[in-house]
Design a protein around this motif. Structure first.
Motif, mmCIF file in Angstrom:
data_model
loop_
_atom_site.group_PDB
_atom_site.id
_atom_site.type_symbol
_atom_site.label_atom_id
_atom_site.label_comp_id
_atom_site.label_asym_id
_atom_site.label_seq_id
_atom_site.Cartn_x
_atom_site.Cartn_y
_atom_site.Cartn_z
ATOM 1 N N GLY A 135 0.807 -1.209 0.000
ATOM 2 C CA GLY A 135 0.000 0.000 0.000
ATOM 3 C C GLY A 135 0.842 1.261 0.000
ATOM 4 O O GLY A 135 2.072 1.233 0.143
ATOM 5 N N ALA A 136 0.153 2.407 -0.162
ATOM 6 C CA ALA A 136 0.827 3.701 -0.166
ATOM 7 C C ALA A 136 1.573 3.900 1.150
ATOM 8 O O ALA A 136 1.008 3.749 2.236
ATOM 9 N N GLY A 137 2.860 4.238 1.061
ATOM 10 C CA GLY A 137 3.670 4.427 2.255
ATOM 11 C C GLY A 137 4.047 3.136 2.951
ATOM 12 O O GLY A 137 4.542 3.161 4.076
ATOM 13 N N GLY A 138 3.815 1.991 2.289
ATOM 14 C CA GLY A 138 4.121 0.705 2.895
ATOM 15 C C GLY A 138 5.586 0.324 2.760
ATOM 16 O O GLY A 138 6.437 1.107 2.334
ATOM 17 N N MET A 139 5.868 -0.926 3.085
ATOM 18 C CA MET A 139 7.240 -1.405 3.107
ATOM 19 C C MET A 139 7.859 -1.385 1.712
ATOM 20 O O MET A 139 9.052 -1.076 1.558
ATOM 21 N N GLU A 140 7.082 -1.689 0.665
ATOM 22 C CA GLU A 140 7.624 -1.685 -0.692
ATOM 23 C C GLU A 140 8.108 -0.286 -1.079
ATOM 24 O O GLU A 140 9.197 -0.120 -1.643
ATOM 25 N N SER A 141 7.310 0.738 -0.761
ATOM 26 C CA SER A 141 7.704 2.116 -1.062
ATOM 27 C C SER A 141 8.955 2.512 -0.285
ATOM 28 O O SER A 141 9.878 3.140 -0.824
ATOM 29 N N ALA A 142 8.996 2.144 1.005
ATOM 30 C CA ALA A 142 10.167 2.463 1.828
ATOM 31 C C ALA A 142 11.413 1.754 1.303
ATOM 32 O O ALA A 142 12.519 2.310 1.315
ATOM 33 N N CYS A 143 11.217 0.528 0.824
ATOM 34 C CA CYS A 143 12.327 -0.251 0.251
ATOM 35 C C CYS A 143 12.888 0.458 -0.981
ATOM 36 O O CYS A 143 14.106 0.625 -1.122
ATOM 37 N N HIS A 144 12.019 0.909 -1.877
ATOM 38 C CA HIS A 144 12.465 1.622 -3.082
ATOM 39 C C HIS A 144 13.215 2.898 -2.721
ATOM 40 O O HIS A 144 14.251 3.216 -3.313
ATOM 41 N N GLU A 145 12.676 3.642 -1.765
ATOM 42 C CA GLU A 145 13.316 4.897 -1.364
ATOM 43 C C GLU A 145 14.713 4.640 -0.803
ATOM 44 O O GLU A 145 15.667 5.375 -1.126
ATOM 45 N N ARG A 146 14.844 3.628 0.052
ATOM 46 C CA ARG A 146 16.157 3.333 0.655
ATOM 47 C C ARG A 146 17.171 2.906 -0.413
ATOM 48 O O ARG A 146 18.317 3.361 -0.406
ATOM 49 N N ILE A 147 16.745 2.052 -1.344
ATOM 50 C CA ILE A 147 17.671 1.581 -2.374
ATOM 51 C C ILE A 147 18.014 2.708 -3.345
ATOM 52 O O ILE A 147 19.157 2.828 -3.801
ATOM 53 N N ASN A 148 17.050 3.550 -3.666
ATOM 54 C CA ASN A 148 17.334 4.703 -4.526
ATOM 55 C C ASN A 148 18.392 5.596 -3.902
ATOM 56 O O ASN A 148 19.274 6.127 -4.589
ATOM 57 N N ALA A 149 18.300 5.775 -2.581
ATOM 58 C CA ALA A 149 19.281 6.603 -1.883
ATOM 59 C C ALA A 149 20.665 5.964 -1.911
ATOM 60 O O ALA A 149 21.685 6.661 -1.952
ATOM 61 N N MET A 150 20.703 4.634 -1.937
ATOM 62 C CA MET A 150 21.985 3.919 -1.913
ATOM 63 C C MET A 150 22.577 3.730 -3.303
ATOM 64 O O MET A 150 23.768 3.452 -3.440
ATOM 65 N N THR A 151 21.732 3.839 -4.357
ATOM 66 C CA THR A 151 22.212 3.585 -5.724
ATOM 67 C C THR A 151 22.069 4.804 -6.633
ATOM 68 O O THR A 151 22.111 4.668 -7.854
ATOM 69 N N SER A 152 21.855 5.972 -6.049
ATOM 70 C CA SER A 152 21.684 7.209 -6.825
ATOM 71 C C SER A 152 20.501 7.131 -7.777
ATOM 72 O O SER A 152 20.588 7.508 -8.947
ATOM 73 N N GLY A 153 19.408 6.612 -7.272
ATOM 74 C CA GLY A 153 18.162 6.613 -8.035
ATOM 75 C C GLY A 153 18.103 5.647 -9.193
ATOM 76 O O GLY A 153 17.521 5.972 -10.231
#
Length: 218
Positions: free
Chosen positions: A150-168
Motif C-alpha cells: 500500500g501507499a507508504g508501505g514497506m515496498e515504497s520504503a524499500c524503493h526509497e532506501r535503495i534509490n538513496a543507496m544507488t543514486s536513483g
C-alpha cells in the motif's frame, strides 16, 4: 440425433400423432422437448512463462489483469513512474487508461502511470452525511491499507532506501515473498547483476536492505 430426425421425416401420421412420435423420438435420443444445449465456458487466458506475474489481480484482487515484473520481454518498458500491467485482452488493457506498449502472445502490455494507480475502478464520489454514520462506524468501514504494497508501505520504503543507496537506479519490484518469518522484497536496479533485497516484518516495518549479488560487481 440425425437418425431420430430422419424417422420423423418419414412419419406420415396426422398432426397429433406426429407430435406424440416426435416427443418419443426426442426422449429416445436423450433429449427432452424444449431442452437447450449448453455452451462450455471459455478457458481463461494463461500468461506465458516469458512474463513475470506479480499478485493475483490488478487493480484489485481477482481482476483479469496482472502486474508484471522485469523479464526479457518487459525490461525496456519498466519505469519508476508507472506500473507495468498485462491483460488477457485489448478491452481490459484499454480500460486501465494507460499506454498500450505491445503484446506477448495473447497478453496486452500496458503502462499505467502511478497517478492512475486506481485506473479501472469506479471514480470516488462524495458520501452523503446521512450515509457516513458515526465516527466509529466510518472507521470500521474504511478499507485496510496493505502494509506491504500500500501507499507508504514497506515496498515504497524499500524503493526509497535503495534509490538513496544507488543514486536513483531502482527499476521496479521483481517479486515479493511472504513467510511466517517476515517479508522479502526483490528489487531490480539498473546496471546491477542481481536484485537488491529488503527484509522486514509482515506488518510493514522495514528492517534490512542489502545487495543480493556479489558486492564486488557493483
Amino acid at each position: 440425433m440425425h437418425l431420430c430426425l430422419a424417422h420423423v421425416r418419414e412419419f406420415r401420421a396426422g398432426p397429433s400423432g406426429l407430435l406424440l412420435v416426435l416427443c418419443g423420438l426426442l426422449a429416445a435420443c436423450g433429449m427432452a422437448p424444449g431442452e437447450e444445449t449448453t455452451v462450455p465456458a471459455a478457458e481463461p487466458v494463461a500468461f506465458p512463462e516469458s512474463l513475470v506475474v506479480i499478485g493475483d489481480g490488478y487493480p484489485a484482487s481477482g481482476d483479469p489483469c496482472r502486474r508484471l515484473g522485469e523479464s526479457a520481454v518487459t525490461s525496456n518498458w519498466l519505469d519508476d513512474s508507472a506500473v507495468l500491467v498485462g491483460c488477457p485482452g485489448m478491452a481490459e488493457a484499454k480500460a486501465l487508461g494507460g499506454t498500450i506498449l505491445g503484446a506477448d502472445g495473447p497478453i496486452a502490455i500496458v503502462s499505467v502511470p502511478m497517478g492512475d494507480a486506481n485506473a479501472g475502478l469506479s471514480p470516488p464520489g462524495p458520501v452523503p452525511p446521512s450515509a457516513q454514520g458515526s465516527p466509529q462506524e466510518v472507521a470500521a468501514a474504511a478499507p485496510a491499507t496493505d502494509p506491504i504494497r500500500g501507499a507508504g508501505g514497506m515496498e515504497s520504503a524499500c524503493h526509497e532506501r535503495i534509490n538513496a543507496m544507488t543514486s536513483g537506479k531502482v527499476v521496479g519490484t521483481q517479486r515479493i515473498e511472504e513467510a511466517e518469518s517476515g517479508v522479502m522484497i526483490y528489487v531490480n536496479v539498473r546496471t546491477a547483476q542481481a536484485p537488491w533485497q529488503c527484509f522486514g516484518s509482515r506488518d510493514g516495518v522495514l528492517d534490512q536492505v542489502f545487495y543480493g549479488g556479489d558486492e564486488g560487481a557493483l
